[in-house]
Design a protein around this motif. Structure first.
Motif, PDB file in Angstrom:
ATOM      1  N   SER A 259      52.648 -45.425  93.524  1.00  0.00           N
ATOM      2  CA  SER A 259      51.902 -44.619  93.133  1.00  0.00           C
ATOM      3  C   SER A 259      52.136 -44.597  91.907  1.00  0.00           C
ATOM      4  CB  SER A 259      51.411 -42.933  93.987  1.00  0.00           C
ATOM      5  OG  SER A 259      50.459 -42.421  92.437  1.00  0.00           O
ATOM      6  N   PHE A 260      52.975 -44.549  91.011  1.00  0.00           N
ATOM      7  CA  PHE A 260      53.889 -44.347  89.735  1.00  0.00           C
ATOM      8  C   PHE A 260      53.333 -45.881  88.806  1.00  0.00           C
ATOM      9  CE2 PHE A 260      56.597 -45.272  86.682  1.00  0.00           C
ATOM     10  CZ  PHE A 260      56.614 -44.729  85.558  1.00  0.00           C
ATOM     11  N   LEU A 261      53.473 -46.803  89.918  1.00  0.00           N
ATOM     12  CA  LEU A 261      53.909 -48.162  89.632  1.00  0.00           C
ATOM     13  C   LEU A 261      52.288 -48.343  89.324  1.00  0.00           C
ATOM     14  CD1 LEU A 261      56.691 -49.578  91.441  1.00  0.00           C
ATOM     15  CD2 LEU A 261      56.610 -49.328  88.663  1.00  0.00           C
ATOM     16  N   GLN A 262      51.439 -48.582  90.148  1.00  0.00           N
ATOM     17  CA  GLN A 262      49.787 -48.761  90.413  1.00  0.00           C
ATOM     18  C   GLN A 262      49.206 -48.276  88.925  1.00  0.00           C
ATOM     19  OE1 GLN A 262      48.691 -50.368  92.243  1.00  0.00           O
ATOM     20  NE2 GLN A 262      46.413 -50.803  91.536  1.00  0.00           N
ATOM     21  N   GLU A 263      50.270 -46.572  88.384  1.00  0.00           N
ATOM     22  CA  GLU A 263      48.642 -45.833  88.072  1.00  0.00           C
ATOM     23  C   GLU A 263      49.449 -46.638  86.387  1.00  0.00           C
ATOM     24  OE1 GLU A 263      50.021 -41.806  85.158  1.00  0.00           O
ATOM     25  OE2 GLU A 263      50.090 -41.906  87.516  1.00  0.00           O
ATOM     26  N   LYS A 264      51.246 -47.006  86.068  1.00  0.00           N
ATOM     27  CA  LYS A 264      51.773 -47.603  84.906  1.00  0.00           C
ATOM     28  C   LYS A 264      50.953 -49.431  84.744  1.00  0.00           C
ATOM     29  CE  LYS A 264      53.811 -43.653  83.334  1.00  0.00           C
ATOM     30  NZ  LYS A 264      53.280 -42.821  82.647  1.00  0.00           N
ATOM     31  N   ASP A 265      51.851 -49.705  85.890  1.00  0.00           N
ATOM     32  CA  ASP A 265      51.642 -51.142  86.054  1.00  0.00           C
ATOM     33  C   ASP A 265      50.524 -51.775  86.792  1.00  0.00           C
ATOM     34  OD1 ASP A 265      51.084 -54.025  85.150  1.00  0.00           O
ATOM     35  OD2 ASP A 265      53.665 -54.486  85.024  1.00  0.00           O
ATOM     36  N   PRO A 266      48.625 -51.720  86.970  1.00  0.00           N
ATOM     37  CA  PRO A 266      48.417 -52.458  88.508  1.00  0.00           C
ATOM     38  C   PRO A 266      48.830 -53.649  88.576  1.00  0.00           C
ATOM     39  CG  PRO A 266      46.621 -51.128  86.848  1.00  0.00           C
ATOM     40  CD  PRO A 266      47.856 -50.868  85.829  1.00  0.00           C
ATOM     41  N   THR A 267      49.072 -54.515  87.790  1.00  0.00           N
ATOM     42  CA  THR A 267      49.034 -55.825  88.074  1.00  0.00           C
ATOM     43  C   THR A 267      51.281 -55.750  88.457  1.00  0.00           C
ATOM     44  OG1 THR A 267      50.180 -56.517  85.960  1.00  0.00           O
ATOM     45  CG2 THR A 267      47.563 -56.703  86.446  1.00  0.00           C
ATOM     46  N   PHE A 268      51.769 -55.354  88.446  1.00  0.00           N
ATOM     47  CA  PHE A 268      53.344 -54.616  88.927  1.00  0.00           C
ATOM     48  C   PHE A 268      53.882 -56.355  87.793  1.00  0.00           C
ATOM     49  CE2 PHE A 268      51.298 -52.675  92.443  1.00  0.00           C
ATOM     50  CZ  PHE A 268      52.007 -51.285  93.157  1.00  0.00           C
ATOM     51  N   GLY A 269      53.342 -56.180  87.488  1.00  0.00           N
ATOM     52  CA  GLY A 269      54.040 -56.842  86.032  1.00  0.00           C
ATOM     53  C   GLY A 269      53.553 -58.907  86.393  1.00  0.00           C
ATOM     54  N   GLY A 270      52.861 -58.355  87.090  1.00  0.00           N
ATOM     55  CA  GLY A 270      52.901 -59.909  87.748  1.00  0.00           C
ATOM     56  C   GLY A 270      53.352 -59.934  89.297  1.00  0.00           C
ATOM     57  N   LEU A 271      54.389 -58.855  89.893  1.00  0.00           N
ATOM     58  CA  LEU A 271      55.131 -59.464  91.264  1.00  0.00           C
ATOM     59  C   LEU A 271      54.520 -59.923  92.048  1.00  0.00           C
ATOM     60  CD1 LEU A 271      58.011 -56.585  90.556  1.00  0.00           C
ATOM     61  CD2 LEU A 271      58.458 -59.008  90.324  1.00  0.00           C
TER      62      LEU A 271
END
Length: 82
Positions: free
Chosen positions: A59-71
């Motif tokens: 949830s935290f990662l989705q909020e901060k960077d919805p694309t997960f940095g391209g991972l």
């Protein structure tokens, strides 16, 4: 144009105070760590995120960077995802 020059000393003072505060925080963290007051985990110890912790991380990662940095998910030779 004069307004810009009049505001510059305030911006410089703000930048100076920010740098000083950052340096003090860094010194305090180093002092605390050198005294064994490390608030983190043991060094070299890993965490396995499972259940609610994994959901919170996601949830935290989705909020901060919805694309997960391209991972992207990757499969190994046994077709397991990592």
């Amino acid at each position: 144009m004069d307004d810009i020059y009049n505001e510059m000393p305030k911006e410089w003072l703000f930048a100076q105070k920010s740098i000083e505060t950052s340096m003090k925080a860094g010194e305090m963290a180093l002092d605390s760590a050198s005294q064994g007051n490390d608030p983190g985990l043991e060094r070299g110890r890993e965490i396995q995120a499972q259940g609610s912790i994994l959901r919170q991380l996601h949830s935290f990662l989705q909020e901060k960077d919805p694309t997960f940095g391209g991972l992207v998910r990757v499969r190994d030779r046994q077709q397991k995802y990592y």
